[in-house]
Scaffold this motif. Sequence first.
Motif, PDB file in Angstrom:
ATOM      1  N   LYS A  30       0.860  -1.190   0.000  1.00  0.00           N
ATOM      2  CA  LYS A  30       0.000   0.000   0.000  1.00  0.00           C
ATOM      3  C   LYS A  30       0.892   1.233   0.000  1.00  0.00           C
ATOM      4  N   VAL A  32       1.054   5.648  -0.835  1.00  0.00           N
ATOM      5  CA  VAL A  32       0.325   6.891  -1.052  1.00  0.00           C
ATOM      6  C   VAL A  32       1.316   7.955  -1.511  1.00  0.00           C
ATOM      7  N   TRP A  56      -3.390   7.079  -4.413  1.00  0.00           N
ATOM      8  CA  TRP A  56      -2.964   5.797  -3.867  1.00  0.00           C
ATOM      9  C   TRP A  56      -2.464   4.810  -4.918  1.00  0.00           C
TER      10      TRP A  56
END
Length: 125
Positions: A30, A32, A56
């Motif tokens: 993940k 960002v 994202w």
Amino acid sequence: MAVYLHAMNSVNLIGNLATDVEIREVGEDKKVASFLLAVDRSGRDGGADFVWISTWDRQGELCAEYLEKGKRVALEGRLKSRTWEQDGKRRDAVEVVARRVEFLGGPRREEEGGAEVIPFEAATA
């Protein structure tokens, strides 16, 4: 005709990056990316508004790879507000979470020959 309130939070902006893109990992697989966008004001007074943008995963990776301060983009997303406490004071911020970022280009460098190649990959939800 039904009105869906969840569909009302929609933002469209065109502006130039006021900072380079910063990307960070926030969990397993993940990422960002965030940057500050300068959006010109219309009217006699001129000036600009500065808005923090976050995007994202793969869209964020593409922004970090191909964008830099001064580049022009168009984006579509939603407003997100957050509140935290710092030094005993309540702080608030509103940012745009971009679902789609379209690279419009920007000042071309002399060492780059020909047209600028701008990648596009649709964001996945």
